[in-house]
Design a protein around this motif. Structure first.
Motif, short mmCIF file in Angstrom:
data_model
loop_
_atom_site.label_atom_id
_atom_site.label_comp_id
_atom_site.label_asym_id
_atom_site.label_seq_id
_atom_site.Cartn_x
_atom_site.Cartn_y
_atom_site.Cartn_z
N SER A 317 0.45 -0.87 -0.07
CA SER A 317 -0.04 -0.19 0.23
C SER A 317 1.21 1.26 -0.19
N GLN A 318 2.20 1.19 0.04
CA GLN A 318 2.66 2.74 0.36
C GLN A 318 4.25 2.22 -1.52
N VAL A 319 3.75 3.08 -2.10
CA VAL A 319 4.35 2.92 -3.37
C VAL A 319 5.89 2.94 -3.04
N GLU A 320 6.59 4.15 -3.00
CA GLU A 320 7.36 4.12 -2.67
C GLU A 320 8.38 3.39 -1.66
N VAL A 321 7.80 2.56 -0.76
CA VAL A 321 8.31 1.38 0.08
C VAL A 321 8.41 -0.05 -0.64
N LYS A 322 7.66 -0.13 -1.54
CA LYS A 322 6.93 -0.96 -2.18
C LYS A 322 8.13 -1.52 -3.78
N LYS A 323 8.56 -0.22 -4.28
CA LYS A 323 9.45 -0.22 -5.03
C LYS A 323 11.02 -0.63 -4.19
N LEU A 324 11.57 0.11 -2.68
CA LEU A 324 12.10 -0.81 -2.34
C LEU A 324 12.40 -1.79 -1.55
N ALA A 325 11.51 -2.48 -1.37
CA ALA A 325 11.05 -3.62 -1.18
C ALA A 325 11.55 -4.30 -2.67
N TRP A 326 11.10 -4.02 -3.25
CA TRP A 326 11.46 -5.41 -4.37
C TRP A 326 12.97 -5.79 -4.82
N LYS A 327 13.51 -4.33 -4.50
CA LYS A 327 14.32 -3.86 -4.64
C LYS A 327 16.00 -4.45 -3.79
N MET A 328 15.07 -5.06 -2.90
CA MET A 328 16.14 -5.55 -1.54
C MET A 328 15.97 -6.74 -1.69
N ILE A 329 14.95 -7.33 -1.32
CA ILE A 329 14.67 -9.07 -2.34
C ILE A 329 15.47 -9.45 -3.12
N ARG A 330 14.87 -9.18 -4.79
CA ARG A 330 15.86 -8.52 -5.71
C ARG A 330 17.23 -8.83 -5.21
N SER A 331 18.40 -8.33 -4.84
CA SER A 331 19.90 -8.57 -4.14
C SER A 331 20.15 -9.37 -3.06
N SER A 332 18.98 -10.04 -2.27
CA SER A 332 19.26 -10.91 -1.01
C SER A 332 19.22 -12.18 -2.20
N GLY A 333 19.34 -12.93 -3.04
CA GLY A 333 19.32 -13.85 -3.47
C GLY A 333 17.79 -14.52 -3.14
N PRO A 334 18.07 -15.91 -3.37
CA PRO A 334 16.91 -17.04 -3.62
C PRO A 334 16.94 -17.40 -2.96
N VAL A 335 17.06 -17.87 -1.53
CA VAL A 335 16.62 -17.59 0.02
C VAL A 335 15.95 -16.44 -0.02
N SER A 336 15.72 -15.47 0.25
CA SER A 336 15.05 -14.58 0.85
C SER A 336 13.65 -14.24 -0.34
N PHE A 337 14.36 -14.54 -1.44
CA PHE A 337 13.14 -15.17 -2.73
C PHE A 337 12.20 -15.98 -2.17
N PHE A 338 12.78 -17.06 -1.33
CA PHE A 338 11.63 -18.58 -1.07
C PHE A 338 10.77 -17.91 0.27
N PHE A 339 11.43 -17.14 0.90
CA PHE A 339 10.56 -16.97 2.39
C PHE A 339 9.89 -15.74 1.98
N TYR A 340 10.26 -14.91 0.97
CA TYR A 340 8.96 -14.17 0.71
C TYR A 340 7.73 -14.54 0.08
N LEU A 341 8.44 -15.32 -0.90
CA LEU A 341 6.76 -16.12 -1.74
C LEU A 341 6.22 -17.20 0.01
N ASN A 342 6.74 -17.77 0.76
CA ASN A 342 6.47 -18.32 1.90
C ASN A 342 5.36 -17.68 2.45
N GLY A 343 6.39 -16.39 2.90
CA GLY A 343 5.26 -15.10 3.59
C GLY A 343 3.97 -14.78 2.76
N ARG A 344 4.37 -14.82 1.68
CA ARG A 344 3.05 -14.14 0.93
C ARG A 344 1.95 -14.56 0.97
N ALA A 345 2.42 -16.61 0.98
CA ALA A 345 1.20 -17.85 0.44
C ALA A 345 1.04 -18.11 2.33
N TYR A 346 1.65 -17.42 3.58
CA TYR A 346 1.00 -17.51 4.61
C TYR A 346 -0.51 -16.83 4.71
#
Length: 363
Positions: A317-346
């Motif tokens: 719901s926060q445009v600038e925060v969302k952009k920065l969050a995606w940048k952080m996820i992309r730069s942190s590798g596949p393990v962070s992305f796995f936990f990101y997807l898991n969190g969304r699913a939960y």
């Protein structure tokens, strides 16, 4: 019983062996809170249990380090985190801005870590009173610690982290025009030990309970040694704890602006500076956890923090925060992305149970 060292195994253990115990303990404390006579204190206790369930869920994961002592570890973690969340509500959303009141309330957190300490009246500086809920939480923590033979080996480190946490809560909840000055003066007393860190970053580092949970969980292991206590304290404080709380403030920016609450992310000059410092905290946390036993588990916790927080609905719901969050996820590798997807699913599954969280299905 093995310590999880890869993402799928960790989440399997979390859903099967951690969350059911966490939710059982939360249900117990909710039943206690419902019977608080004072309306204001009952509201704050129930709100903290309802709104901050994920704090106990996340903290409960540390209980896996205790192996066969897992149940005792999670029992302690839920009780101690519930004290923290309840007191945070009393300071943040309730009827007082008095630092003496906050100090009285937070004596409960030190008493909870001091076996044999006699609980006092933690509400002595406020009109609202209740005789048993907070005291029961304190005594539950003491009861678990009293059953741990290694407790004397971790007591000093527990109290050190707790006192920093309590000092933060006192300083940051006072009158708005006093907060920054108090926190800056407090940091000046510690600055020499944290070169290159700003006052608001140091404050964030003190605001997490993860180091305490890790110490208690490890102390329940039969192979725990005295030297582990200092290693764990220095592994979690400052950088993992700092990352934990900066992420918490990162996703709460819109809410904190609306409520007029202090938010440590507001002090960075721009989003690039915030991103760079968060990346610095991630890298430093990896370096420090590399010195811990079971370092792979602790690095998973580090990446899990990124995934879980950045998958929160508040981000979207926060445009600038969302952009920065995606940048952080992309730069942190596949393990962070796995936990990101898991969190969304939960969170999506949780929505399926109207009026309830998925937590209640697992009790």
């Amino acid at each position: 019983m093995a310590i999880p060292n890869e993402p799928l195994f960790l989440m399997n253990q979390v859903y099967r062996k951690v969350f059911p115990i966490v939710h059982r303990e939360l249900a117990y404390w909710k039943e206690k809170a419902v019977h608080i006579d004072n309306e204001e204190l009952r509201k704050q206790a129930l709100d903290s249990l309802h709104d901050k369930t994920f704090h106990c869920e996340g903290g409960g994961i540390m209980g896996l380090l205790a192996l066969h002592g897992k149940r005792d570890a999670i029992e302690f973690i839920v009780a101690y985190q519930t004290i923290s969340d309840y007191l945070d509500n009393l300071c943040d959303r309730s009827t007082s801005l008095d630092p003496e009141d906050f100090a009285c309330l937070h004596r409960a957190m030190e008493d909870a870590l001091t076996v044999g300490a006699v609980p006092g009246n933690y509400y002595e500086c406020r009109e609202d009173q209740e005789p048993s809920y907070l005291t029961s939480l304190v005594m539950r923590c003491q009861d678990v610690l009293s059953r741990i033979p290694n407790y004397p080996l971790i007591k000093d480190e527990l109290l050190h982290l707790s006192r920093l946490y309590c000092d933060l809560q006192i300083h940051k909840h006072v009158q708005e025009n006093e907060r920054e000055h108090r926190l800056q003066q407090w940091f000046n007393d510690h600055r020499k030990d944290f070169p290159g860190m700003e006052w608001y970053e140091f404050s964030a580092c003190t605001g997490s309970t993860l180091g305490i949970f890790c110490l208690v969980s490890y102390s329940l292991r039969p192979d725990f040694k005295k030297e582990h206590a200092k290693m764990i304290q220095e592994g979690y404080f400052p950088y993992i704890q700092g990352l934990h709380i900066l992420l918490d403030y990162f996703i709460d920016q819109e809410e904190d602006r609306a409520e007029g609450d202090l938010n440590f992310c507001f002090y960075y000059p721009d989003h690039n500076a915030l991103f760079n410092r968060l990346q610095h905290f991630v890298k430093q946390a990896d370096i420090h956890t590399g010195k811990l036993p079971h370092s792979r588990f602790h690095k998973l916790i580090n990446r899990g923090l990124l995934g879980v927080y950045l998958s929160d609905e508040k981000v979207h719901s926060q445009v600038e925060v969302k952009k920065l969050a995606w940048k952080m996820i992309r730069s942190s590798g596949p393990v962070s992305f796995f936990f990101y997807l898991n969190g969304r699913a939960y969170r999506n599954v949780s929505k399926m149970f109207s009026g309830n969280t998925i937590a209640k299905k697992t009790i």
